[in-house]
Scaffold this active site. Structure first.
Site, mmCIF file in Angstrom:
data_model
loop_
_atom_site.group_PDB
_atom_site.id
_atom_site.type_symbol
_atom_site.label_atom_id
_atom_site.label_comp_id
_atom_site.label_asym_id
_atom_site.label_seq_id
_atom_site.Cartn_x
_atom_site.Cartn_y
_atom_site.Cartn_z
ATOM 1 C CG ASP A 114 53.055 82.603 -22.833
ATOM 2 O OD1 ASP A 114 53.524 83.306 -23.745
ATOM 3 O OD2 ASP A 114 53.734 82.224 -21.857
ATOM 4 C CB CYS A 156 60.883 89.252 -21.694
ATOM 5 S SG CYS A 156 60.500 87.959 -22.895
ATOM 6 C CG LEU A 202 64.744 84.850 -24.464
ATOM 7 C CD1 LEU A 202 65.983 84.976 -25.342
ATOM 8 C CD2 LEU A 202 65.122 84.287 -23.102
ATOM 9 N N GLY A 233 57.701 86.421 -18.744
ATOM 10 C CA GLY A 233 57.395 85.180 -18.047
ATOM 11 C C GLY A 233 56.810 84.121 -18.953
ATOM 12 C CD GLU A 234 58.102 79.517 -20.561
ATOM 13 O OE1 GLU A 234 57.423 78.637 -21.148
ATOM 14 O OE2 GLU A 234 59.254 79.334 -20.174
#
Length: 386
Positions: free
Chosen positions: A99, A2, A50, A76-77
């Site tokens: 998340d 993203c 995204l 991020g993740e």
């Protein structure tokens, strides 16, 4: 990936709306699925999303709590978000499955202490509208980028340099000492960038913004090193490493969109594909590019052998474009000089993979962690012969 960005005026002047939209446009390629903008008095936040985990509108950004006190943009993740969520659900009512919301809820409880609890890759900006404090944070290893510009009047931050300049609030002034370091090392070290007054937030650091800028370290690799144990059997080390690698790959396969892997046929990427094949009932999707007339550097044959062994759904592409056709797009992507020729095949590989998957795992970083480069062997020999 993203894209995030934002503007904070110290003198509390209103944020120009056109600057926020220009920033979002510059980041559109990072987040083609959704655009979000938050603006309140002298603060503005931008998100280009995204969708990877929770594809619904419930996970839209900028994300805020019910009272609209906290506002978050996130890139991020978080790999331990499920475990964190179970604990947080005791005290919070969640409105999404993302998340991102876990980061929001954790910050509401832990404030600046939340960053070290997260296991993942991230760049985040969180604004407290009550205290008028803005927090920027970057993951432990600096996987996700975060740049910021600061002067006496404002702070402008973004995932990419081009988004900072798109606001038309930041001058383009070359940082000559940084250029000298780049020519010496082949990259910009630490927090330096090619431009004056624009820095990278360093890995394992967060930044608190209000009347000024306060940067704090929340994590360092040196602080996590443990005393070496000499009485551990090699088989125990192998089992522990296998467990760590498998849990890492498994966590990164959590996604609501298709996941694949870059495959070169080398040890690092082949090991990841092996673990993906072990963990999934479906054939892994693998991607390889090769360059004609490159001999030793054409890795397609090695990748093909691994793909056949693990029965992956393999995609192979031969790059015929001349380098001068690829470089302009690379320059636009990187925003700054990057002296690594592997960027060319990686760029082509990402374009190939995007036609089939949204997330791709790779072996990047394996040589650095496990001493796979020849220069590490040279360093060991130099100690013997000195």
């Amino acid at each position: 990936m993203c894209g995030i960005g934002g503007i904070y005026f110290f003198d509390q002047r209103p944020v120009p709306e056109n600057s926020l939209f220009a920033m979002a446009k510059a980041l559109a390629h990072r987040g083609p699925d959704e655009e979000g903008i938050f603006s309140q008095h002298s603060v503005g936040l931008v998100s280009r999303r995204l969708r990877i985990i929770d594809l619904s509108k419930d996970a839209s950004q900028p994300m805020h709590d019910k009272k609209e006190k906290f506002h978050l943009v996130f890139n991020g993740e978080i790999y331990n978000f499920r475990e964190l969520r179970k604990e947080l659900e005791i005290r919070h009512d969640f409105f999404s499955k993302s998340d991102t919301e876990v980061v929001l809820r954790l910050f509401m409880e832990q404030r600046e202490g939340c960053w070290k609890i997260l296991n993942g890759m991230f760049a985040a900006a969180l604004y407290d509208s009550e205290s008028r404090e803005l927090f920027l944070a970057r993951d432990h290893a600096g996987i996700k980028p975060l740049y910021y510009y600061a002067d006496d009047h404002c702070l402008v931050f973004a995932s990419e340099l081009k988004a900072i300049f798109a606001t038309e609030l930041v001058p383009r002034e070359i940082n000559n000492p940084a250029i000298a370091e780049y020519l010496r090392l082949g990259y910009f070290p630490g927090e330096w960038t090619p431009y004056k007054n624009i820095r990278k937030l360093k890995p394992g650091h967060y930044c608190k913004v209000k009347d000024g800028i306060e940067i704090q370290k929340y994590w360092s690799a040196r602080g996590t090193l443990r005393e070496r144990k000499t009485d551990v059997a090699p088989s125990q080390i192998e089992d522990a490493l296998d467990c760590l690698l498998q849990s890492s790959v498994e966590a990164q396969m959590v996604s609501d969109v298709p996941v694949g892997a870059f495959l070169s046929g080398g040890i690092d990427s082949s090991l990841i594909v092996a673990l993906m094949s072990r963990l999934s009932k479906k054939p892994a999707q693998t991607f390889t590019v090769g360059f004609s007339r490159m001999g030793y550097y054409d890795e397609r044959e090695h990748a093909r052998q691994i793909a056949n062994h693990f029965k992956t759904e393999h995609h192979e592409y031969s790059v015929h474009a001349e380098i001068e056709e690829i470089l302009p797009r690379l320059i636009e992507t990187f925003d700054e000089p990057f002296a690594d020729s592997s960027a060319v095949p990686t760029f082509c590989l990402a374009e190939l993979a995007k036609k089939h998957v949204t997330v791709a795992l790779s072996g990047t970083g394996g040589d650095e962690i496990f001493g796979g480069y020849r220069k590490y062997m040279a360093a060991q020999w130099s100690g013997i012969f000195n």
